[in-house]
Design a protein around this motif. Structure first.
Motif, PDB file in Angstrom:
ATOM      1  N   TRP A 250      -1.798   2.670  44.566  1.00 38.89           N
ATOM      2  CA  TRP A 250      -0.714   2.700  44.891  1.00 38.89           C
ATOM      3  C   TRP A 250      -0.445   0.840  45.448  1.00 38.89           C
ATOM      4  CZ3 TRP A 250       2.499   6.137  43.786  1.00 38.89           C
ATOM      5  CH2 TRP A 250       2.006   6.709  43.146  1.00 38.89           C
TER       6      TRP A 250
ATOM      7  N   GLU B 274       3.602   8.286  38.302  1.00 41.38           N
ATOM      8  CA  GLU B 274       4.861   7.255  39.069  1.00 41.38           C
ATOM      9  C   GLU B 274       4.724   5.683  38.774  1.00 41.38           C
ATOM     10  OE1 GLU B 274       7.158   7.526  41.720  1.00 41.38           O
ATOM     11  OE2 GLU B 274       6.898   9.295  42.670  1.00 41.38           O
TER      12      GLU B 274
ATOM     13  N   ARG C  67       6.653   5.952  35.555  1.00 41.93           N
ATOM     14  CA  ARG C  67       8.301   6.071  35.569  1.00 41.93           C
ATOM     15  C   ARG C  67       8.578   4.108  36.053  1.00 41.93           C
ATOM     16  NH1 ARG C  67       9.081   9.615  38.455  1.00 41.93           N
ATOM     17  NH2 ARG C  67       9.321   8.569  40.653  1.00 41.93           N
TER      18      ARG C  67
ATOM     19  N   SER D 142       5.867  10.572  31.812  1.00 36.11           N
ATOM     20  CA  SER D 142       6.350  10.743  33.247  1.00 36.11           C
ATOM     21  C   SER D 142       6.831  12.428  33.225  1.00 36.11           C
ATOM     22  CB  SER D 142       7.486   9.841  33.717  1.00 36.11           C
ATOM     23  OG  SER D 142       7.291   9.694  35.245  1.00 36.11           O
TER      24      SER D 142
ATOM     25  N   GLY E   8       9.446  14.379  41.279  1.00 27.84           N
ATOM     26  CA  GLY E   8       9.420  13.580  40.506  1.00 27.84           C
ATOM     27  C   GLY E   8      10.209  13.931  38.871  1.00 27.84           C
TER      28      GLY E   8
ATOM     29  N   ASP F 199      13.960  12.428  39.204  1.00 31.02           N
ATOM     30  CA  ASP F 199      14.501  10.844  39.157  1.00 31.02           C
ATOM     31  C   ASP F 199      13.517  10.888  38.057  1.00 31.02           C
ATOM     32  OD1 ASP F 199      13.929  10.934  42.021  1.00 31.02           O
ATOM     33  OD2 ASP F 199      11.614  10.694  42.472  1.00 31.02           O
TER      34      ASP F 199
END
Length: 410
Positions: free
Chosen positions: A276, A316, A319, A341, A353, A356
């Motif tokens: 992350w 993530e 994306r 994604s 998600g 998004d």
């Protein structure tokens, strides 16, 4: 990084005596005292960056427990070994250890160990995207912890359920679990668990657009982590502050926080935190126009996420790469990444998600002249945001009006 001169002095001593301490434990007979010394030394060395030494010591404690036939000690040693495996991203090995610990705990009649094992199985499951299993494990752990009045496991189970509900976009339920987890920890004087609950709550309110509360919670968790010398929570809190800074477009602060979090993650071999932090730095570099550096950060993060099976991170990161391709005008490549994604978001039932990604696909469609497709994607994204209580629905409506889309039925 360290909270006080006392911690620094202890760390200096451990660094100087590390090899001697390890040699003593290696040479010692496999007794209960040897196992206890190994268990006490392991977390201290892990915090100083010697993950392999910590793993070796927990394994030594396990072997000693087995040698003397102490099944209860064996179960707890398996829990500790599984936790260090989990931090290192070895989720399969961790799960195997937790399952065995639970079986032994059942056999010897230790409900506290059973509850702890269930919590750890839940933690492993939600990390790899098995949210249904995670909920089942945590719910069983919570029920057992309440039945036997065992606050540590109740606190951990509620914390875990908070993350499960957060990932399911049930933000009110998540908030309540984190609130109760924090209250239990405060009541027990457990500062590490209290900081962990604060961090979890910050993850919720940040998604709801309350960056002020998120920043305060992350800051409080960071302060506690440094006071108690807990590098894992320190890294998590720094990364949270980086997310808030990124959302506020304070890119310099975001970069510093992500870099500090990455340094800690690599130091203690926290693979989840490493992924992350790299993801965040990819976005920072993308914003700065350093596209190749951004691509490398995303690529490094994705490789680790695939290696250790972090489902949410894979979604993530893909994306993020899609955003990068769109910035470069590579619309076909952007669309492919967004579609990948979207597949991952649907696989783990991540509604936030999905919204998004649909919004991003709508932007690509608009960029390439497919207005009807753009409007359809944005309308669905806005509907999801509205249903889960995320304020991005208003922004999507404004984007649709600017494109001349028909008014959405949100």
């Amino acid at each position: 990084m360290y909270a006080s001169a006392e911690f620094a002095q202890v760390d200096e001593w451990l660094i100087a005596e590390r090899e001697n301490l390890l040699a003593i434990i290696d040479a010692a007979s496999p007794t209960a005292e040897t196992a206890e010394l190994a268990r006490l030394l392991a977390p201290a060395l892990w915090g100083l960056g010697w993950w392999s030494d910590a793993h070796r010591l927990y394994d030594r404690a396990l072997q000693a427990a087995r040698h003397i036939g102490d099944q209860r000690a064996e179960a707890y040693a398996l829990l500790e070994l599984g936790r260090i495996d989990q931090i290192g991203g070895f989720y399969g090995a961790a799960r195997t250890g937790f399952r065995l610990a639970r079986r032994i705990a059942v056999a010897v009649g230790d409900p506290r160990c059973q509850a702890e094992a269930l919590c750890e199985l839940g933690q492993t499951a939600w990390r790899i995207g098995d949210h249904g299993d995670a909920e089942r494990f945590y719910t069983k752990a919570l029920r057992m912890a309440c039945d036997i009045d065992y606050p540590p496991a109740e606190c951990d189970a509620r914390n875990g359920l908070g993350h499960v509900e957060r990932l399911a976009c049930n933000y009110a339920a998540a908030t309540e679990h984190f609130r109760r987890s924090w209250a239990i920890a405060i009541g027990a004087g457990d500062r590490a668990r209290a900081a962990s609950a604060l961090w979890g709550h910050a993850e919720v309110v940040r998604r709801l657009g309350d960056n002020g509360t998120a920043r305060q919670n992350y800051t409080d968790a960071l302060r506690t982590a440094r006071q108690i010398n807990h590098p894992k929570i320190e890294g998590d809190a720094l990364r949270g502050l980086a997310h808030v800074a990124r959302l506020a477009e304070d890119w310099d602060s975001a970069r510093r926080y992500y870099e500090d979090a990455l340094e800690i993650a690599c130091h203690i071999r926290d693979r989840h935190g490493e992924v992350w932090s790299l993801w965040g730095l990819g976005h920072v570099q993308r914003n700065a126009g350093r596209f190749e550096e951004a691509r490398q950060r995303f690529s490094d993060a994705y490789d680790i996420a695939i290696e250790i099976n972090l489902a949410l991170a894979q979604e993530e990161i893909l994306r993020g790469i899609g955003h990068l391709e769109r910035q470069l005008g590579n619309y076909d490549a952007a669309r492919r990444r967004y579609v990948d994604s979207l597949r991952d978001a649907d696989r783990i039932n991540n509604r936030h998600g999905r919204a998004d990604v649909l919004r991003s696909l709508g932007h690509v469609a608009a960029d390439t002249g497919y207005l009807s497709e753009a409007c359809t994607a944005l309308a669905e994204a806005g509907g999801i945001y509205e249903s889960i209580g995320v304020p991005l629905a208003d922004r999507v409506r404004a984007e649709m009006r600017a494109m001349g889309c028909p008014p959405p039925n949100l």
